[in-house]
Design a protein around this motif. Sequence first.
Motif, PDB file in Angstrom:
ATOM      1  N   ARG A 117       0.812  -1.217   0.000  1.00 30.30           N
ATOM      2  CA  ARG A 117       0.000   0.000   0.000  1.00 30.30           C
ATOM      3  C   ARG A 117       0.850   1.273   0.000  1.00 30.30           C
ATOM      4  N   TRP A 118       2.173   1.107  -0.108  1.00 32.38           N
ATOM      5  CA  TRP A 118       3.048   2.263  -0.202  1.00 32.38           C
ATOM      6  C   TRP A 118       2.910   2.913  -1.579  1.00 32.38           C
ATOM      7  N   SER A 119       3.139   4.210  -1.633  1.00 31.62           N
ATOM      8  CA  SER A 119       3.177   4.931  -2.910  1.00 31.62           C
ATOM      9  C   SER A 119       4.573   4.812  -3.525  1.00 31.62           C
ATOM     10  N   VAL A 261       6.522  -6.456  -4.692  1.00 33.86           N
ATOM     11  CA  VAL A 261       5.816  -6.588  -3.413  1.00 33.86           C
ATOM     12  C   VAL A 261       4.309  -6.742  -3.640  1.00 33.86           C
ATOM     13  N   GLU A 262       3.751  -5.972  -4.562  1.00 34.02           N
ATOM     14  CA  GLU A 262       2.320  -6.076  -4.850  1.00 34.02           C
ATOM     15  C   GLU A 262       1.970  -7.470  -5.382  1.00 34.02           C
ATOM     16  N   ALA A 263       2.833  -8.024  -6.247  1.00 33.66           N
ATOM     17  CA  ALA A 263       2.587  -9.368  -6.781  1.00 33.66           C
ATOM     18  C   ALA A 263       2.654 -10.411  -5.671  1.00 33.66           C
ATOM     19  N   GLU A 267      -0.423 -13.042  -4.428  1.00 29.83           N
ATOM     20  CA  GLU A 267      -0.292 -14.499  -4.362  1.00 29.83           C
ATOM     21  C   GLU A 267      -0.367 -15.049  -2.941  1.00 29.83           C
ATOM     22  N   LEU A 268       0.162 -14.305  -1.972  1.00 29.86           N
ATOM     23  CA  LEU A 268       0.324 -14.856  -0.623  1.00 29.86           C
ATOM     24  C   LEU A 268      -0.631 -14.264   0.402  1.00 29.86           C
ATOM     25  N   GLY A 269      -1.336 -13.202   0.056  1.00 31.65           N
ATOM     26  CA  GLY A 269      -2.160 -12.529   1.048  1.00 31.65           C
ATOM     27  C   GLY A 269      -1.280 -11.764   2.023  1.00 31.65           C
ATOM     28  N   ASP A 270      -1.761 -11.568   3.237  1.00 30.22           N
ATOM     29  CA  ASP A 270      -0.999 -10.856   4.263  1.00 30.22           C
ATOM     30  C   ASP A 270       0.051 -11.822   4.813  1.00 30.22           C
ATOM     31  N   TYR A 333       6.442 -18.036 -12.182  1.00 32.78           N
ATOM     32  CA  TYR A 333       5.317 -18.028 -13.127  1.00 32.78           C
ATOM     33  C   TYR A 333       4.115 -17.310 -12.519  1.00 32.78           C
ATOM     34  N   LEU A 334       3.803 -17.620 -11.263  1.00 34.49           N
ATOM     35  CA  LEU A 334       2.647 -17.008 -10.618  1.00 34.49           C
ATOM     36  C   LEU A 334       2.849 -15.503 -10.429  1.00 34.49           C
ATOM     37  N   LEU A 335       4.025 -15.106  -9.981  1.00 32.10           N
ATOM     38  CA  LEU A 335       4.301 -13.680  -9.768  1.00 32.10           C
ATOM     39  C   LEU A 335       4.345 -12.920 -11.090  1.00 32.10           C
ATOM     40  N   ARG A 336       4.954 -13.542 -12.089  1.00 32.22           N
ATOM     41  CA  ARG A 336       5.034 -12.913 -13.423  1.00 32.22           C
ATOM     42  C   ARG A 336       3.632 -12.721 -14.015  1.00 32.22           C
TER      43      ARG A 336
END
Length: 343
Positions: A117-119, A261-263, A267-270, A333-336
């Motif tokens: 959530r950082w800018s 980090v957003e990806a 994929e992982l939630g919190d 693959y998942l993050l990409r």
Amino acid sequence: MSEMRYDLLHDEYALIAPERLHKPDCYKSPVRTEETKKRCPFCEGHESMTPPEIFALRENEPNTPGWKTRVVPNLYKAVQIEAAWESREAGIYQAWEGLGAHEVIIDTPRHLTRMDRWSHDEYFNWLFTLRSRINDLKNDFRLVYFSIFKNHGHYAGATQSHPHTQLIALPVVPKRKLDQLERAHRYFLERRHNIFESVLSQELHDRERIVIESDHFVVLCPFASTFAFEVVILGRENTESLIALNDAKLRDLSDVLKQTVEALYVELGDFDFNITFNTPPVQKNIVTEPFFETLPQMWRFALRIVPRLFRLGGFEFGSGVHINPVPPEDAAYLLRSVVEGKA
């Protein structure tokens, strides 16, 4: 079928064992012990709750609201700058006073417990502040090695939920880091190019573990990832450390780090995680002299993000070999897919 892999950069082994992913109680949910904003010492307006600031990105008076980042001494410091660098003997043993610097970088005035959530500006300000602190502290010629690390969440060792990073400067190079540097030096002398260049060349050829590419950085899941969804951001050029990155490269790094980090959060939630920088020694001494002058050619900037998803057991502690249940090819693959889906 599991697979033993060798980590060329760190001289370690990892077991990639997808079967372990189905072990009962394998994944541990994060434990959140959040302070409220009213009593959080790192929130804007609570400057009196911390020691006086060492550094801040601000345009007004110190130790008042209105800052973008803020640096204070660690209240529970492991080392201190006032100590004398003197040794004492205790029979066959030897000890030194705890000389060093231990600082807390308050990453943002906002009480954000999720880094996704950082800018863009918050990422840049954070990296700018880290670079500034190393540039300042390296003027103390007693300080040789800098460890910059971010612990987020209970399982990653954090005790405060407000975003913060720590910097510990030491008068010695830790043995594990020294081994890495000496291996990198031997590799460079034997091949006339650095070990990071070899790894990056292989990854760009295989393209199985690449997540993001930018002008100056490549984000990848290491071939021998010791943790599930482990990510490394590796510099394309022989820029050996954070302090060698100019503002343009710092902006580029901010962008790829934000996307990464957003990806990971998608994929992982919190999740809990550690971030570390592979900062090389900043002073030449009897230990670093053999390789110090070649650091710009043999070393390269890298940042490592390690999600702390699974418990470590006796095998990991006893052998030093980690068991990773998620193949890095699958993680990449998942993050990409998340990153490309946003494009």
